[in-house]
Design a protein around this motif. Structure first.
Motif, PDB file in Angstrom:
ATOM      1  N   THR A  79       0.765  -1.074   0.172  1.00 28.90           N
ATOM      2  CA  THR A  79      -0.036   0.038  -0.067  1.00 28.90           C
ATOM      3  C   THR A  79       0.919   1.178  -0.216  1.00 28.90           C
ATOM      4  OG1 THR A  79      -1.748  -1.121   1.144  1.00 28.90           O
ATOM      5  CG2 THR A  79      -1.812   1.258   1.182  1.00 28.90           C
ATOM      6  N   VAL A  80       0.497   2.234  -0.752  1.00 29.85           N
ATOM      7  CA  VAL A  80       1.372   3.395  -0.945  1.00 29.85           C
ATOM      8  C   VAL A  80       0.420   4.687  -0.898  1.00 29.85           C
ATOM      9  CG1 VAL A  80       3.088   2.576  -2.541  1.00 29.85           C
ATOM     10  CG2 VAL A  80       1.234   3.510  -3.535  1.00 29.85           C
ATOM     11  N   VAL A  81       0.868   5.775  -0.562  1.00 27.61           N
ATOM     12  CA  VAL A  81       0.394   7.208  -0.546  1.00 27.61           C
ATOM     13  C   VAL A  81       0.845   7.955  -1.865  1.00 27.61           C
ATOM     14  CG1 VAL A  81       2.124   8.215   0.898  1.00 27.61           C
ATOM     15  CG2 VAL A  81      -0.148   9.255   0.543  1.00 27.61           C
ATOM     16  N   VAL A  82      -0.061   8.556  -2.630  1.00 23.38           N
ATOM     17  CA  VAL A  82       0.188   9.181  -3.777  1.00 23.38           C
ATOM     18  C   VAL A  82       0.209  10.799  -3.460  1.00 23.38           C
ATOM     19  CG1 VAL A  82      -0.421   9.842  -6.123  1.00 23.38           C
ATOM     20  CG2 VAL A  82      -0.932   7.342  -5.200  1.00 23.38           C
ATOM     21  N   LEU A  97       0.904   6.027   8.712  1.00 22.70           N
ATOM     22  CA  LEU A  97      -0.251   6.544   8.735  1.00 22.70           C
ATOM     23  C   LEU A  97      -0.305   7.965   9.753  1.00 22.70           C
ATOM     24  CD1 LEU A  97      -2.995   3.799   8.882  1.00 22.70           C
ATOM     25  CD2 LEU A  97      -2.276   5.142   6.863  1.00 22.70           C
ATOM     26  N   GLU A  98       0.551   7.972  10.688  1.00 26.78           N
ATOM     27  CA  GLU A  98       0.463   9.074  11.487  1.00 26.78           C
ATOM     28  C   GLU A  98       1.148  10.246  10.834  1.00 26.78           C
ATOM     29  OE1 GLU A  98       2.338  10.103  16.146  1.00 26.78           O
ATOM     30  OE2 GLU A  98       2.889   8.070  15.276  1.00 26.78           O
ATOM     31  N   ASP A  99       2.012   9.956   9.889  1.00 27.18           N
ATOM     32  CA  ASP A  99       2.700  10.867   9.169  1.00 27.18           C
ATOM     33  C   ASP A  99       1.666  11.752   8.291  1.00 27.18           C
ATOM     34  OD1 ASP A  99       5.160  10.481  10.262  1.00 27.18           O
ATOM     35  OD2 ASP A  99       5.622   8.777   8.709  1.00 27.18           O
ATOM     36  N   LEU A 100       0.462  11.184   8.038  1.00 30.42           N
ATOM     37  CA  LEU A 100      -0.399  11.920   7.019  1.00 30.42           C
ATOM     38  C   LEU A 100      -1.373  12.296   7.876  1.00 30.42           C
ATOM     39  CD1 LEU A 100      -0.805   8.885   4.847  1.00 30.42           C
ATOM     40  CD2 LEU A 100       0.982  10.791   4.579  1.00 30.42           C
ATOM     41  N   ALA A 101      -1.523  12.652   9.153  1.00 25.09           N
ATOM     42  CA  ALA A 101      -2.514  13.050  10.359  1.00 25.09           C
ATOM     43  C   ALA A 101      -2.982  14.420   9.854  1.00 25.09           C
ATOM     44  CB  ALA A 101      -1.564  13.227  11.635  1.00 25.09           C
ATOM     45  N   GLU A 102      -1.988  15.207   9.236  1.00 29.20           N
ATOM     46  CA  GLU A 102      -2.497  16.752   8.904  1.00 29.20           C
ATOM     47  C   GLU A 102      -2.681  16.876   7.479  1.00 29.20           C
ATOM     48  OE1 GLU A 102      -2.563  19.019  11.225  1.00 29.20           O
ATOM     49  OE2 GLU A 102      -1.796  17.239  12.603  1.00 29.20           O
ATOM     50  N   ASP A 103      -2.780  15.879   6.559  1.00 25.82           N
ATOM     51  CA  ASP A 103      -3.132  15.943   5.388  1.00 25.82           C
ATOM     52  C   ASP A 103      -4.638  15.436   5.203  1.00 25.82           C
ATOM     53  OD1 ASP A 103      -0.669  16.431   3.564  1.00 25.82           O
ATOM     54  OD2 ASP A 103      -0.006  14.849   4.863  1.00 25.82           O
ATOM     55  N   VAL A 104      -5.325  16.064   4.051  1.00 23.50           N
ATOM     56  CA  VAL A 104      -6.551  15.380   3.517  1.00 23.50           C
ATOM     57  C   VAL A 104      -6.206  14.097   2.981  1.00 23.50           C
ATOM     58  CG1 VAL A 104      -8.465  15.968   2.302  1.00 23.50           C
ATOM     59  CG2 VAL A 104      -7.601  17.917   3.615  1.00 23.50           C
ATOM     60  N   VAL A 105      -6.796  13.317   3.439  1.00 21.42           N
ATOM     61  CA  VAL A 105      -6.824  12.041   2.728  1.00 21.42           C
ATOM     62  C   VAL A 105      -7.841  11.469   2.177  1.00 21.42           C
ATOM     63  CG1 VAL A 105      -6.281   9.402   3.101  1.00 21.42           C
ATOM     64  CG2 VAL A 105      -4.957  11.177   4.602  1.00 21.42           C
ATOM     65  N   VAL A 143      -4.070  13.799  -0.365  1.00 25.23           N
ATOM     66  CA  VAL A 143      -3.262  12.736  -0.958  1.00 25.23           C
ATOM     67  C   VAL A 143      -4.121  11.484  -0.994  1.00 25.23           C
ATOM     68  CG1 VAL A 143      -1.222  13.614   0.210  1.00 25.23           C
ATOM     69  CG2 VAL A 143      -2.667  12.167   1.582  1.00 25.23           C
ATOM     70  N   LEU A 144      -3.567  10.344  -1.422  1.00 21.92           N
ATOM     71  CA  LEU A 144      -4.530   9.435  -1.735  1.00 21.92           C
ATOM     72  C   LEU A 144      -3.655   7.830  -1.483  1.00 21.92           C
ATOM     73  CD1 LEU A 144      -7.022   7.583  -3.000  1.00 21.92           C
ATOM     74  CD2 LEU A 144      -5.933   8.062  -5.193  1.00 21.92           C
ATOM     75  N   VAL A 145      -4.488   7.226  -0.407  1.00 23.99           N
ATOM     76  CA  VAL A 145      -3.672   5.838  -0.148  1.00 23.99           C
ATOM     77  C   VAL A 145      -4.302   5.040  -0.893  1.00 23.99           C
ATOM     78  CG1 VAL A 145      -3.133   4.505   1.764  1.00 23.99           C
ATOM     79  CG2 VAL A 145      -3.052   6.769   2.149  1.00 23.99           C
ATOM     80  N   VAL A 146      -3.362   4.170  -1.587  1.00 24.56           N
ATOM     81  CA  VAL A 146      -4.255   3.042  -2.615  1.00 24.56           C
ATOM     82  C   VAL A 146      -3.107   1.859  -2.680  1.00 24.56           C
ATOM     83  CG1 VAL A 146      -5.618   4.474  -4.087  1.00 24.56           C
ATOM     84  CG2 VAL A 146      -3.109   4.148  -4.676  1.00 24.56           C
ATOM     85  N   PRO A 147      -3.672   0.642  -3.116  1.00 26.84           N
ATOM     86  CA  PRO A 147      -2.460  -0.457  -3.543  1.00 26.84           C
ATOM     87  C   PRO A 147      -1.611   0.178  -4.618  1.00 26.84           C
ATOM     88  CG  PRO A 147      -4.769  -1.306  -3.538  1.00 26.84           C
ATOM     89  CD  PRO A 147      -4.877   0.204  -3.348  1.00 26.84           C
ATOM     90  N   VAL A 164       3.565   2.801   2.679  1.00 28.57           N
ATOM     91  CA  VAL A 164       2.745   3.110   3.832  1.00 28.57           C
ATOM     92  C   VAL A 164       2.819   1.976   4.794  1.00 28.57           C
ATOM     93  CG1 VAL A 164       0.791   4.211   5.391  1.00 28.57           C
ATOM     94  CG2 VAL A 164       1.162   4.926   2.763  1.00 28.57           C
ATOM     95  N   ALA A 165       3.841   1.881   5.796  1.00 31.44           N
ATOM     96  CA  ALA A 165       4.144   0.583   6.656  1.00 31.44           C
ATOM     97  C   ALA A 165       2.903   0.099   7.261  1.00 31.44           C
ATOM     98  CB  ALA A 165       5.348   1.100   7.461  1.00 31.44           C
ATOM     99  N   ASP A 166       1.985   0.691   7.971  1.00 31.24           N
ATOM    100  CA  ASP A 166       0.879   0.323   8.813  1.00 31.24           C
ATOM    101  C   ASP A 166      -0.511   0.452   8.281  1.00 31.24           C
ATOM    102  OD1 ASP A 166       1.141   2.886   8.871  1.00 31.24           O
ATOM    103  OD2 ASP A 166       0.941   3.054  11.018  1.00 31.24           O
TER     104      ASP A 166
END
Length: 261
Positions: A79-82, A97-105, A143-147, A164-166
């Motif tokens: 799984t990756v974040v674009v 996922l914690e690193d993306l806490a301030e981003d709109v996902v 940002v977007l989290v997808v396979p 994205v590790a977790d």
């Protein structure tokens, strides 16, 4: 086959991100007389298409309804974040996922990931598709989290992605209606599982595959146990030349007469 009957064919559905080309090439080598038709389908439509007879099998994302479909897991994706190339995430090799806490996902309606809790900040509106979400990422909205395969499918020069590790992961499987496991489905299962061309795995062989009986050699009578001829029996018993004292002396040279002194 009469003129009114259509030749057999095999229809394989596949969801976005899946690349069945390798298996299709092997199919064309092994079954050149059976056309394989690829049917692109969204993840949400795959089950309905197979269940309604629109495809014989499909390479789909799990889960599927195991009461209706059989499934063979093939692989699990990273799984990756674009993100845009100028995003802070682009400077690291991996994020959490914690690193993306301030981003709109973004969480599109066709999201293949199963989330227990959505990461980051929620978007005002969910995009309809992954492709729509990619456009919003390119606009710098979030940002977007997808396979990973979907990140590659929607690749753009102004975007990049990082693992994205977790995050939850998506698994891909070969699936088909359990009550329609035909010989052609079994052929494709064999290709996916790496069976050799000579392996039937319980299938009824076609006339071309059935072994032919080897003809008997003529000219020599069959022998019974012990090496006896079935036609002649024991030679010695019929001719009287079986093992005896006279047989042992057969062929002995007569002795020379002694000279008298």
């Amino acid at each position: 086959m009469t003129g009114s009957e259509a030749p057999p064919s095999f229809r394989l559905a596949y969801v976005p991100g899946v690349t069945p080309g390798k298996w299709v090439r092997i199919w064309q080598e092994r079954l050149p007389d059976v056309p394989l038709e690829l049917v692109p389908v969204t993840a949400a439509e795959a089950s309905g298409l197979m269940n309604g007879g629109g495809a014989d099998a499909g390479v789909v994302r799990l889960p599927v309804d195991r009461a209706v479909f059989s499934a063979i897991p093939l692989y699990t994706e990273t799984t990756v974040v674009v993100v845009p190339k100028d995003h802070a995430v682009a400077a690291v090799d991996e994020v959490s996922l914690e690193d993306l806490a301030e981003d709109v996902v973004f969480h599109p309606l066709d999201d293949p990931l199963e989330w227990q809790e959505l990461p980051g900040r929620p978007a005002v509106e969910r995009p309809a598709t992954t492709a729509d979400a990619i456009e919003l990422v390119a606009a710098g909205v979030g940002v977007l989290v997808v396979p990973q395969s979907l990140a590659r499918l929607h690749h753009r020069r102004d975007l990049t992605y990082r693992p994205v590790a977790d995050a939850p992961q998506s698994s891909v499987a070969l699936s088909w209606p359990e009550d329609r496991t035909t010989d052609l489905v079994d052929d494709f299962i064999g290709i996916v599982r790496g069976r050799t061309v000579n392996s039937t795995r319980g299938r009824r062989p076609s006339p071309a595959e059935q072994p032919r009986d080897k003809p008997r050699r003529s000219g020599r009578p069959a022998r019974e146990a012990g090496g006896k001829s079935a036609a002649g029996g024991r030679r010695g018993a019929a001719t009287g030349r079986g093992g005896g004292a006279s047989a042992g002396r057969k062929g002995a040279r007569p002795g020379k007469p002694r000279r008298r002194s």
